[in-house]
Scaffold this motif. Structure first.
Motif, mmCIF file in Angstrom:
data_model
loop_
_atom_site.group_PDB
_atom_site.id
_atom_site.type_symbol
_atom_site.label_atom_id
_atom_site.label_comp_id
_atom_site.label_asym_id
_atom_site.label_seq_id
_atom_site.Cartn_x
_atom_site.Cartn_y
_atom_site.Cartn_z
ATOM 1 N N UNK A 4 0.911 -1.273 0.053
ATOM 2 C CA UNK A 4 0.022 0.254 -0.166
ATOM 3 C C UNK A 4 0.741 1.212 0.065
ATOM 4 N N UNK A 5 2.043 1.107 0.952
ATOM 5 C CA UNK A 5 2.863 2.325 0.703
ATOM 6 C C UNK A 5 3.685 2.358 -0.522
ATOM 7 N N UNK A 6 3.962 1.428 -1.126
ATOM 8 C CA UNK A 6 4.675 1.442 -2.520
ATOM 9 C C UNK A 6 3.302 2.221 -3.458
ATOM 10 N N UNK A 26 4.554 10.776 2.120
ATOM 11 C CA UNK A 26 3.679 9.582 2.863
ATOM 12 C C UNK A 26 4.477 8.768 3.596
ATOM 13 N N UNK A 27 4.202 8.207 4.914
ATOM 14 C CA UNK A 27 4.689 7.208 5.706
ATOM 15 C C UNK A 27 3.636 6.222 5.523
ATOM 16 N N UNK A 28 2.375 6.115 5.187
ATOM 17 C CA UNK A 28 1.433 5.294 5.295
ATOM 18 C C UNK A 28 0.810 5.116 3.834
ATOM 19 N N UNK A 29 -0.263 4.622 3.670
ATOM 20 C CA UNK A 29 -0.756 4.504 2.361
ATOM 21 C C UNK A 29 -1.862 5.755 2.102
ATOM 22 N N UNK A 30 -1.526 6.846 2.708
ATOM 23 C CA UNK A 30 -2.301 7.972 2.628
ATOM 24 C C UNK A 30 -1.723 9.124 1.833
ATOM 25 N N UNK A 65 -4.386 4.988 -0.423
ATOM 26 C CA UNK A 65 -4.409 4.015 -1.681
ATOM 27 C C UNK A 65 -4.391 2.532 -0.842
ATOM 28 N N UNK A 66 -5.325 1.589 -1.697
ATOM 29 C CA UNK A 66 -5.683 0.568 -1.165
ATOM 30 C C UNK A 66 -5.171 -0.630 -2.195
ATOM 31 N N UNK A 67 -4.861 -1.814 -1.776
ATOM 32 C CA UNK A 67 -4.330 -2.736 -2.537
ATOM 33 C C UNK A 67 -4.712 -3.098 -3.788
ATOM 34 N N UNK A 68 -6.059 -3.046 -4.207
ATOM 35 C CA UNK A 68 -6.445 -3.319 -5.438
ATOM 36 C C UNK A 68 -6.241 -2.142 -6.392
ATOM 37 N N UNK A 69 -5.788 -1.050 -6.104
ATOM 38 C CA UNK A 69 -5.280 0.062 -6.985
ATOM 39 C C UNK A 69 -4.278 -0.285 -7.952
#
Length: 87
Positions: A4-6, A26-30, A65-69
């Motif tokens: 998610x971070x990628x 970002x340090x998270x998926x946001x 950003x979620x895994x399916x993106x």
């Protein structure tokens, strides 16, 4: 590195290439993008079926950003964002 971070770093890179400014790296998926007219841009994207949230404390659009993106989702989002911003 978390997938998610990628994805968040990938969208951040493409946003920067297109002249958008992140609030922070970002340090998270946001990903948060600075935008003085963030509420109106959010509304215009919503009308196109693209859902982002807002961060009013720093006047920004917030993208989770979620895994399916996938790459095509990112490209589509950026093109729509540029269109609603008249870029």
């Amino acid at each position: 590195m978390d997938q998610n971070l990628v994805g968040a770093l990938s969208i951040l890179s493409k946003l920067k290439e297109n002249g958008f400014k992140p609030v922070i790296e970002p340090v998270l998926n946001i990903v948060a993008i600075e935008d003085e007219d963030y509420k109106e841009v959010c509304r215009k994207l919503w009308k196109r079926g693209i859902y982002v949230s807002v961060c009013s404390c720093v006047k920004a659009l917030r993208i989770v950003v979620m895994p399916h993106i996938k790459k095509e989702h990112i490209d589509n989002f950026i093109e729509n964002l540029k269109e609603v911003k008249d870029w």
